[in-house]
Design an enzyme around this catalytic site. Structure first.
Site, PDB file in Angstrom:
ATOM      1  N   ASN A 156     -38.406   9.356  -6.434  1.00  0.00           N
ATOM      2  CA  ASN A 156     -38.062  10.290  -7.507  1.00  0.00           C
ATOM      3  C   ASN A 156     -39.294  11.154  -7.819  1.00  0.00           C
ATOM      4  O   ASN A 156     -39.795  11.208  -8.932  1.00  0.00           O
ATOM      5  CB  ASN A 156     -37.574   9.545  -8.764  1.00  0.00           C
ATOM      6  CG  ASN A 156     -37.016  10.516  -9.781  1.00  0.00           C
ATOM      7  OD1 ASN A 156     -37.490  10.604 -10.911  1.00  0.00           O
ATOM      8  ND2 ASN A 156     -36.024  11.288  -9.394  1.00  0.00           N
ATOM      9  N   GLY A 170     -46.528  15.467 -10.125  1.00  0.00           N
ATOM     10  CA  GLY A 170     -47.656  14.520 -10.241  1.00  0.00           C
ATOM     11  C   GLY A 170     -47.860  13.785  -8.930  1.00  0.00           C
ATOM     12  O   GLY A 170     -48.986  13.702  -8.405  1.00  0.00           O
ATOM     13  N   HIS A 171     -46.776  13.263  -8.373  1.00  0.00           N
ATOM     14  CA  HIS A 171     -46.867  12.584  -7.073  1.00  0.00           C
ATOM     15  C   HIS A 171     -47.384  13.565  -6.009  1.00  0.00           C
ATOM     16  O   HIS A 171     -48.221  13.209  -5.173  1.00  0.00           O
ATOM     17  CB  HIS A 171     -45.487  12.111  -6.603  1.00  0.00           C
ATOM     18  CG  HIS A 171     -44.845  11.058  -7.466  1.00  0.00           C
ATOM     19  ND1 HIS A 171     -43.742  11.312  -8.236  1.00  0.00           N
ATOM     20  CD2 HIS A 171     -45.146   9.753  -7.660  1.00  0.00           C
ATOM     21  CE1 HIS A 171     -43.375  10.194  -8.853  1.00  0.00           C
ATOM     22  NE2 HIS A 171     -44.214   9.242  -8.534  1.00  0.00           N
ATOM     23  N   LYS A 199     -52.884   8.454 -14.523  1.00  0.00           N
ATOM     24  CA  LYS A 199     -51.918   8.177 -15.595  1.00  0.00           C
ATOM     25  C   LYS A 199     -51.724   6.667 -15.737  1.00  0.00           C
ATOM     26  O   LYS A 199     -51.611   6.144 -16.829  1.00  0.00           O
ATOM     27  CB  LYS A 199     -50.573   8.832 -15.299  1.00  0.00           C
ATOM     28  CG  LYS A 199     -49.540   8.559 -16.388  1.00  0.00           C
ATOM     29  CD  LYS A 199     -48.336   9.433 -16.217  1.00  0.00           C
ATOM     30  CE  LYS A 199     -47.326   8.819 -15.286  1.00  0.00           C
ATOM     31  NZ  LYS A 199     -46.434   7.841 -15.944  1.00  0.00           N
ATOM     32  N   ASP A 200     -51.694   5.992 -14.588  1.00  0.00           N
ATOM     33  CA  ASP A 200     -51.578   4.529 -14.585  1.00  0.00           C
ATOM     34  C   ASP A 200     -52.994   3.958 -14.447  1.00  0.00           C
ATOM     35  O   ASP A 200     -53.356   3.389 -13.416  1.00  0.00           O
ATOM     36  CB  ASP A 200     -50.683   4.091 -13.423  1.00  0.00           C
ATOM     37  CG  ASP A 200     -49.286   4.666 -13.555  1.00  0.00           C
ATOM     38  OD1 ASP A 200     -48.474   4.072 -14.243  1.00  0.00           O
ATOM     39  OD2 ASP A 200     -49.026   5.753 -12.990  1.00  0.00           O
ATOM     40  N   SER A 203     -43.410  12.044 -15.292  1.00  0.00           N
ATOM     41  CA  SER A 203     -43.057  10.654 -14.976  1.00  0.00           C
ATOM     42  C   SER A 203     -41.630  10.613 -14.466  1.00  0.00           C
ATOM     43  O   SER A 203     -40.783  11.402 -14.922  1.00  0.00           O
ATOM     44  CB  SER A 203     -43.172   9.803 -16.247  1.00  0.00           C
ATOM     45  OG  SER A 203     -42.469   8.590 -16.073  1.00  0.00           O
TER      46      SER A 203
HETATM   47  P1  AMP Z   1     -44.804   5.721  -9.149  1.00  0.00           P
HETATM   48  O1  AMP Z   1     -43.834   6.341  -8.200  1.00  0.00           O
HETATM   49  O2  AMP Z   1     -44.430   5.878 -10.579  1.00  0.00           O
HETATM   50  O3  AMP Z   1     -45.156   4.309  -8.762  1.00  0.00           O
HETATM   51  O4  AMP Z   1     -46.137   6.546  -8.988  1.00  0.00           O
HETATM   52  C1  AMP Z   1     -46.767   6.691  -7.745  1.00  0.00           C
HETATM   53  C2  AMP Z   1     -48.140   7.246  -7.953  1.00  0.00           C
HETATM   54  O5  AMP Z   1     -48.063   8.518  -8.586  1.00  0.00           O
HETATM   55  C3  AMP Z   1     -49.006   6.348  -8.852  1.00  0.00           C
HETATM   56  O6  AMP Z   1     -50.315   6.289  -8.300  1.00  0.00           O
HETATM   57  C4  AMP Z   1     -48.981   7.083 -10.162  1.00  0.00           C
HETATM   58  O7  AMP Z   1     -50.147   6.847 -10.946  1.00  0.00           O
HETATM   59  C5  AMP Z   1     -48.953   8.535  -9.687  1.00  0.00           C
HETATM   60  N1  AMP Z   1     -48.438   9.414 -10.744  1.00  0.00           N
HETATM   61  C6  AMP Z   1     -47.322   9.225 -11.486  1.00  0.00           C
HETATM   62  N2  AMP Z   1     -47.188  10.202 -12.403  1.00  0.00           N
HETATM   63  C7  AMP Z   1     -48.257  11.020 -12.236  1.00  0.00           C
HETATM   64  C8  AMP Z   1     -48.690  12.219 -12.900  1.00  0.00           C
HETATM   65  N3  AMP Z   1     -48.018  12.768 -13.906  1.00  0.00           N
HETATM   66  N4  AMP Z   1     -49.839  12.811 -12.463  1.00  0.00           N
HETATM   67  C9  AMP Z   1     -50.551  12.265 -11.426  1.00  0.00           C
HETATM   68  N5  AMP Z   1     -50.183  11.140 -10.761  1.00  0.00           N
HETATM   69  C10 AMP Z   1     -49.054  10.524 -11.174  1.00  0.00           C
END
Ligand code: AMP
Length: 269
Positions: free
Chosen positions: A26, A30-31, A140-141, A176
């Site tokens: 999804n 950011g990703h 962010k995390d 997010s």
């Molecule tokens: P997730 O799919 O939520 O597990 O996120 C995958 C990666 O994308 C993780 O390293 C998150 O920290 C990063 N991430 C998620 N949201 C953002 C954002 N708004 N800006 C930068 N990196 C992000």
């Protein structure tokens, strides 16, 4: 861009400059920022998409996690990704469980027991399978970033972990995958999270800690947020902030109509 679903299809990748970007899909900007950063270092960029059940302590949260593979693949290709690995659930067969250290029991780990064990368990497996030189994570995390950095330093000493600045929408809300569950008016309300963090960051002094935190919690509660935590830690080791701290993490997790949102600001003092 190659797309593979089985670890055995990965074996033919013969590249000593692999950069991995683990995600749960999804994808949003950011990703994609992580993909672009990896690409700009001339690496062979491997994105993984896997909704890891081990890191969800709430079954509904797992069940409702948005899946948008087709759009994700298009976005990854446009961003310069070289290979996408979409593991099936058998990646979890006989997986070695990693127990996260005590620093996993504060902030998000406190309200999501076992979450970071699940995160490190899948990352350990993905790092082993993909043999990356660098890996990209979002700041962010931040707690995840610190735990992964420490874990890699011990177990994959040659792997470089890069943290990338949080990408936000025009009103400051951190992008997010969970934002998809918010309606337009909720998205506007949610932008107050970053406003409160910014206010704290701009007015922070060691002496004003409690007043700033309490006021922000009151403001957010009045707007309908349920604040899980709003805390300030020393950013380097996630210890309590002291008078000699040089960099602080102002971190928050809230629920807005049941949707969990997190954000933070890292401030140099
Ligand atoms: P997730 O799919 O939520 O597990 O996120 C995958 C990666 O994308 C993780 O390293 C998150 O920290 C990063 N991430 C998620 N949201 C953002 C954002 N708004 N800006 C930068 N990196 C992000």
């Amino acid at each position: 861009m190659k797309v593979i679903r089985s670890a055995s299809d990965y074996d033919f990748i013969n590249n000593n400059n692999i950069s991995i970007v683990p995600t749960m899909g999804n994808l949003h900007d950011g990703h994609l920022e992580l993909i672009k950063s990896a690409k700009s270092s001339n690496a062979y960029v491997v994105a993984t998409i896997f909704i890891n059940p081990l890191q969800f302590n709430d079954k509904n949260d797992y069940k409702n996690y948005p899946i948008t593979i087709e759009e994700d693949l298009k976005a990854l290709e446009t961003s310069g990704c070289d290979l996408v690995f979409l593991p099936s659930s058998n990646i979890l067969d006989n997986i070695k469980t990693i127990n996260a250290p005590n620093s996993a029991n504060i902030l998000c780990g406190k309200s999501r027991p076992g979450h970071f064990d699940g995160v490190l368990t899948i990352l350990n497996k993905l790092f082993q399978l993909t043999n990356p030189k660098t890996a990209y994570f979002g700041l962010k995390d931040y707690q995840q970033y610190i735990l992964v950095k420490d874990f890699a330093a011990k177990n994959f000493p040659d792997l470089i972990i890069n943290g990338i600045k949080t990408k936000r929408d025009i009103n400051g809300l951190a992008l997010s995958s969970r934002n998809i569950h918010l309606k337009e008016d909720q998205l506007k309300i949610a932008s107050n999270i970053y406003k409160e963090l910014t206010y704290i960051s701009n007015h922070y002094s060691y002496a004003s800690y409690d007043d700033l935190i309490n006021q922000a919690i009151t403001n957010l509660s009045d707007l309908g947020f349920n604040v899980d935590y709003l805390l300030i830690y020393d950013a380097s080791r996630l210890n309590n902030v002291t008078k000699s701290s040089t960099e602080i993490l102002i971190a928050i997790a809230v629920y807005l109509d049941g949707i969990r949102l997190i954000d933070n600001i890292i401030k140099k003092l």
